[in-house]
Design an enzyme around this catalytic site. Structure first.
Site, PDB file in Angstrom:
ATOM      1  N   SER A  85       0.823  -1.213   0.000  1.00 17.56           N
ATOM      2  CA  SER A  85       0.000   0.000   0.000  1.00 17.56           C
ATOM      3  C   SER A  85       0.858   1.264   0.000  1.00 17.56           C
ATOM      4  CB  SER A  85      -0.919   0.009   1.220  1.00 17.56           C
ATOM      5  OG  SER A  85      -0.164  -0.026   2.401  1.00 17.56           O
ATOM      6  N   THR A 187      -1.435   3.787   4.848  1.00 21.73           N
ATOM      7  CA  THR A 187      -0.432   4.831   4.669  1.00 21.73           C
ATOM      8  C   THR A 187       0.598   4.696   5.760  1.00 21.73           C
ATOM      9  OG1 THR A 187      -2.095   6.357   3.810  1.00 21.73           O
ATOM     10  CG2 THR A 187      -0.110   7.351   4.733  1.00 21.73           C
ATOM     11  N   THR A 205       1.965   7.030   0.538  1.00 18.11           N
ATOM     12  CA  THR A 205       1.032   5.931   0.255  1.00 18.11           C
ATOM     13  C   THR A 205       0.845   5.744  -1.242  1.00 18.11           C
ATOM     14  OG1 THR A 205      -1.210   5.121   0.744  1.00 18.11           O
ATOM     15  CG2 THR A 205      -1.010   7.442   0.255  1.00 18.11           C
ATOM     16  N   ARG A 215      -7.028  10.021  -8.922  1.00 18.84           N
ATOM     17  CA  ARG A 215      -7.549  10.231  -7.562  1.00 18.84           C
ATOM     18  C   ARG A 215      -6.414  10.580  -6.607  1.00 18.84           C
ATOM     19  NH1 ARG A 215      -6.661   7.864  -2.187  1.00 18.84           N
ATOM     20  NH2 ARG A 215      -8.558   8.169  -1.011  1.00 18.84           N
ATOM     21  N   GLY A 217      -5.663  11.255  -2.474  1.00 18.62           N
ATOM     22  CA  GLY A 217      -6.231  11.101  -1.134  1.00 18.62           C
ATOM     23  C   GLY A 217      -5.783  12.214  -0.202  1.00 18.62           C
ATOM     24  N   THR A 238      -4.336   7.895   8.691  1.00 14.82           N
ATOM     25  CA  THR A 238      -4.476   6.811   7.732  1.00 14.82           C
ATOM     26  C   THR A 238      -5.959   6.464   7.634  1.00 14.82           C
ATOM     27  OG1 THR A 238      -3.802   4.552   7.162  1.00 14.82           O
ATOM     28  CG2 THR A 238      -4.040   5.051   9.505  1.00 14.82           C
ATOM     29  N   GLY A 239      -6.320   5.812   6.549  1.00 24.17           N
ATOM     30  CA  GLY A 239      -7.724   5.442   6.367  1.00 24.17           C
ATOM     31  C   GLY A 239      -8.311   6.126   5.153  1.00 24.17           C
ATOM     32  N   HIS A 240      -9.633   6.190   5.116  1.00 26.62           N
ATOM     33  CA  HIS A 240     -10.324   6.690   3.928  1.00 26.62           C
ATOM     34  C   HIS A 240     -10.097   8.195   3.766  1.00 26.62           C
ATOM     35  CE1 HIS A 240     -12.076   2.796   4.564  1.00 26.62           C
ATOM     36  NE2 HIS A 240     -12.503   2.823   3.317  1.00 26.62           N
ATOM     37  N   GLY A 241      -9.221   8.515   2.835  1.00 32.32           N
ATOM     38  CA  GLY A 241      -8.723   9.879   2.691  1.00 32.32           C
ATOM     39  C   GLY A 241      -9.802  10.904   2.439  1.00 32.32           C
TER      40      GLY A 241
HETATM   41  N1  ASP Z   1      -5.321   7.653   3.472  1.00 30.78           N
HETATM   42  C1  ASP Z   1      -4.946   6.910   2.305  1.00 30.78           C
HETATM   43  C2  ASP Z   1      -5.704   7.436   1.126  1.00 30.78           C
HETATM   44  O1  ASP Z   1      -6.873   7.763   1.245  1.00 30.78           O
HETATM   45  C3  ASP Z   1      -5.138   5.434   2.411  1.00 30.78           C
HETATM   46  C4  ASP Z   1      -4.957   4.796   3.770  1.00 30.78           C
HETATM   47  O2  ASP Z   1      -4.220   5.291   4.591  1.00 30.78           O
HETATM   48  O3  ASP Z   1      -5.583   3.767   4.034  1.00 30.78           O
HETATM   49  O4  ASP Z   1      -5.153   7.461   0.053  1.00 30.78           O
END
Ligand code: ASP
Length: 330
Positions: A85, A187, A205, A215, A217, A238-241
């Site tokens: 990732s 990330t 990331t 796209r 993030g 981290t997570g859904h950007g």
């Molecule tokens: N935050 C990152 C993104 O949205 C992905 C992640 O950290 O899971 O690109």
């Protein structure tokens, strides 16, 4: 001073944040009696943070600068094809292209960022070059690649066979469904406080697997995926950007620390804002994961996440590079 010393100390605990900006004699006494600063310290997201921290620690423990430490640290997972990732080996977008996002911020509020960068193993170093060698703060796509090549970075193929096979499998249904805590995104975000008491952070990331081409993030967006204020603290996400960007996540965390909240409380409040924002849009919380981590100027650390399952790595004089489970709101 005509005030009884014990009463004064009690008072000082209640009003320490006010005194932080007060340069009078009372502030000096409070500084002497307040908790010792823990430094150096480095924290980073997820299990791959352990190896990254170990690399950063080499610099921090020899009086090096937090900025150098965070760059060196996150380069470890960037170059590791087992980490699918981040960087080399990262999963591609829906067109089969590996596009990378990264940013870096130092103790002088210098910032550099790249988004949708292809073919370069270390986007974090390109972000640093943007910071140090251009009049800009962010370069994207072909412009970022051209700049990287002009700086001597090598053009490489980042798509490894495993990622290509997964992408071909994904194409059969072509359903874009980023999963919570399943590693089709993650990330490495890292923040550090060095021996001189200065903060820096880095974040890198390959973003969401099978995202639309182009796209971007939260990770390359200063204030969303990363924020550093050398007076206060530093945070990364981290997570859904898309959710983190909506609330300017890491800037929010740092501003909450400025108001006197601990790193953990600040991360928790930011996750609460994510929940509110999702509820306002009828977005099911089960489809989102967010994790914030933060440190303050005293070297205190903390984290919070939305769903269980997020952890972060801590390396300090008190904690010898361990993975800690973040508390979750759900
Ligand atoms: N935050 C990152 C993104 O949205 C992905 C992640 O950290 O899971 O690109």
């Amino acid at each position: 001073m005509n005030i009884n010393r014990r009463k004064f100390l009690k008072l000082s605990a209640l009003t320490a944040s006010l005194f932080a900006v007060n340069k009078n004699k009372a502030a000096e006494i409070i500084t002497i009696n307040s908790k010792k600063t823990i430094k150096p310290i480095v924290i980073s997201t997820w299990r791959f943070g352990l190896e990254a921290n170990a690399e950063a620690w080499k610099i921090l423990s020899t009086q090096g600068r937090a900025l150098d430490a965070v760059e060196a640290g996150v380069k470890i997972p960037e170059a590791d094809p087992k980490e699918r990732s981040v960087g080399y080996g990262g999963r591609p977008d829906r067109d089969g292209r590996v596009t990378l996002d990264a940013c870096i911020m130092d103790d002088f509020s210098n910032i550099g960022s790249v988004a949708c960068l292809e073919h370069i193993v270390h986007p974090i170093s390109v972000a640093r070059a943007v910071m140090e060698k251009t009049p800009h703060v962010m370069l994207v796509g072909d412009g970022a690649l051209d700049f990287a090549l002009s700086q001597g970075f090598k053009k490489e193929n980042l798509l490894i066979k495993e990622s290509e096979d997964e992408w071909k499998e994904w194409l059969k249904k072509s359903e874009y469904k980023p999963k919570v805590n399943i590693e089709n995104h993650d990330t490495i975000g890292m923040v550090a406080l060095d021996m001189n008491g200065n903060l820096s952070g880095a974040c890198t990331t390959s973003g969401m697997a099978f995202k639309m081409h182009g796209r971007v993030g939260d990770s390359p967006i200063i204030g969303a995926g990363l924020f550093v204020d050398n007076e206060v603290g530093a945070a990364t996400a981290t997570g859904h950007g898309e959710e983190v960007i909506r609330i300017a996540g890491c800037h929010t965390v740092v501003e909450l620390m400025r108001q006197g909240l601990s790193p953990e409380e600040s991360c928790k409040k930011a996750v609460e804002r994510i929940i509110l924002s999702a509820k306002n849009r009828n977005k099911p919380l089960s489809e989102i994961q967010i994790g914030f981590i933060a440190i303050n100027k005293k070297g205190e650390h903390g984290a919070y996440c939305l769903q269980k399952g997020f952890n972060y790595a801590v390396y300090s004089p008190e904690i010898n590079n361990q993975l800690i489970d973040a508390k979750s709101l759900l």
